[in-house]
Motif scaffolding. Structure first.
Motif, PDB file in Angstrom:
ATOM      1  N   ILE A  96       6.529  15.865  -1.225  1.00 55.93           N
ATOM      2  CA  ILE A  96       7.443  14.726  -1.283  1.00 55.93           C
ATOM      3  C   ILE A  96       8.842  15.101  -0.801  1.00 55.93           C
ATOM      4  N   ALA A  97       9.295  16.334  -1.084  1.00 56.64           N
ATOM      5  CA  ALA A  97      10.633  16.749  -0.635  1.00 56.64           C
ATOM      6  C   ALA A  97      10.690  16.816   0.890  1.00 56.64           C
ATOM      7  N   ALA A  98       9.657  17.377   1.515  1.00 54.61           N
ATOM      8  CA  ALA A  98       9.604  17.426   2.978  1.00 54.61           C
ATOM      9  C   ALA A  98       9.517  16.017   3.559  1.00 54.61           C
TER      10      ALA A  98
ATOM     11  N   PHE B  89       0.871  -1.176   0.000  1.00 53.44           N
ATOM     12  CA  PHE B  89       0.000   0.000   0.000  1.00 53.44           C
ATOM     13  C   PHE B  89       0.904   1.220   0.000  1.00 53.44           C
ATOM     14  N   PHE B  90       0.301   2.405  -0.128  1.00 53.39           N
ATOM     15  CA  PHE B  90       1.083   3.630  -0.005  1.00 53.39           C
ATOM     16  C   PHE B  90       0.317   4.644   0.815  1.00 53.39           C
ATOM     17  N   LEU B  91       1.073   5.603   1.339  1.00 50.68           N
ATOM     18  CA  LEU B  91       0.515   6.728   2.088  1.00 50.68           C
ATOM     19  C   LEU B  91       0.642   7.975   1.220  1.00 50.68           C
TER      20      LEU B  91
ATOM     21  N   CYS C 186       3.348   8.697  -1.730  1.00 48.12           N
ATOM     22  CA  CYS C 186       3.093   9.305  -3.039  1.00 48.12           C
ATOM     23  C   CYS C 186       2.567  10.733  -2.885  1.00 48.12           C
ATOM     24  N   GLN C 187       2.915  11.557  -3.854  1.00 56.90           N
ATOM     25  CA  GLN C 187       2.378  12.914  -3.957  1.00 56.90           C
ATOM     26  C   GLN C 187       1.714  13.036  -5.323  1.00 56.90           C
ATOM     27  N   ARG C 188       0.458  13.483  -5.326  1.00 56.32           N
ATOM     28  CA  ARG C 188      -0.214  13.702  -6.609  1.00 56.32           C
ATOM     29  C   ARG C 188       0.480  14.822  -7.370  1.00 56.32           C
TER      30      ARG C 188
ATOM     31  N   ILE D  52       6.189   9.320 -12.135  1.00 58.47           N
ATOM     32  CA  ILE D  52       5.589   8.426 -13.133  1.00 58.47           C
ATOM     33  C   ILE D  52       4.424   9.096 -13.865  1.00 58.47           C
ATOM     34  N   GLY D  53       4.398  10.413 -13.814  1.00 58.87           N
ATOM     35  CA  GLY D  53       3.365  11.151 -14.532  1.00 58.87           C
ATOM     36  C   GLY D  53       2.206  11.580 -13.667  1.00 58.87           C
ATOM     37  N   SER D  54       1.527  10.617 -13.044  1.00 53.29           N
ATOM     38  CA  SER D  54       0.382  10.964 -12.198  1.00 53.29           C
ATOM     39  C   SER D  54       0.786  11.267 -10.761  1.00 53.29           C
ATOM     40  N   VAL D  55       1.893  10.684 -10.327  1.00 53.47           N
ATOM     41  CA  VAL D  55       2.381  10.882  -8.963  1.00 53.47           C
ATOM     42  C   VAL D  55       3.909  10.887  -8.939  1.00 53.47           C
ATOM     43  N   PHE D  56       4.434  11.490  -7.858  1.00 54.19           N
ATOM     44  CA  PHE D  56       5.824  11.302  -7.451  1.00 54.19           C
ATOM     45  C   PHE D  56       5.759  10.285  -6.320  1.00 54.19           C
TER      46      PHE D  56
END
Length: 124
Positions: A81-83, A74-76, A121-123, A102-106
């Motif tokens: 994302i940098a922080a 799973f992911f949170l 993940c970050q949108r 990957i385009g939709s998320v980092f």
């Protein structure tokens, strides 16, 4: 087109993360996610991590001989994302990937102290 019906709902109720040392796992996840550590239940083998939203997260020490191989289950989410990477580094977390786009998320992958593969993940 095939129409399939099922009594099983497409709603995830709870994700279980296997851990070996419940007290240290509670402390680590409390630092990772920013909550006050509490006490476990079920004879010290389950800890319900406070979450936002309907899906619940539990630390589970019922099977200490688990295998951590494979990808994250799973992911949170994060909004920064940098922080998140700086936070993981500050915790001394083993980061297992670079930040990937990957385009939709980092996303970035890392491990908890038991070696469980995790991802944030970050949108875009």
């Amino acid at each position: 087109m095939r129409l399939v019906t099922s009594p099983v709902q497409r709603i995830v109720g709870q994700v279980f993360i296997p851990v070996r040392d419940m007290s240290s796992a509670i402390e680590w996840y409390a630092d990772l996610l920013g909550f006050d550590p509490g006490t476990s239940s079920h004879g010290g083998t389950i800890f319900d991590v406070p979450t936002d939203g309907e899906t619940r997260l539990a630390l589970d020490a019922n099977r200490p001989d688990f295998d951590v191989s494979g990808p994250p289950r799973f992911f949170l989410w994060t909004q920064d994302i940098a922080a998140t990477v700086r936070h993981l580094e500050g915790l001394g977390t083993k980061i297992t990937s670079d930040v990937e786009d990957i385009g939709s998320v980092f996303f970035v992958q890392f491990e908890d102290p038991d070696g469980n593969p995790l991802m944030v993940c970050q949108r875009r």
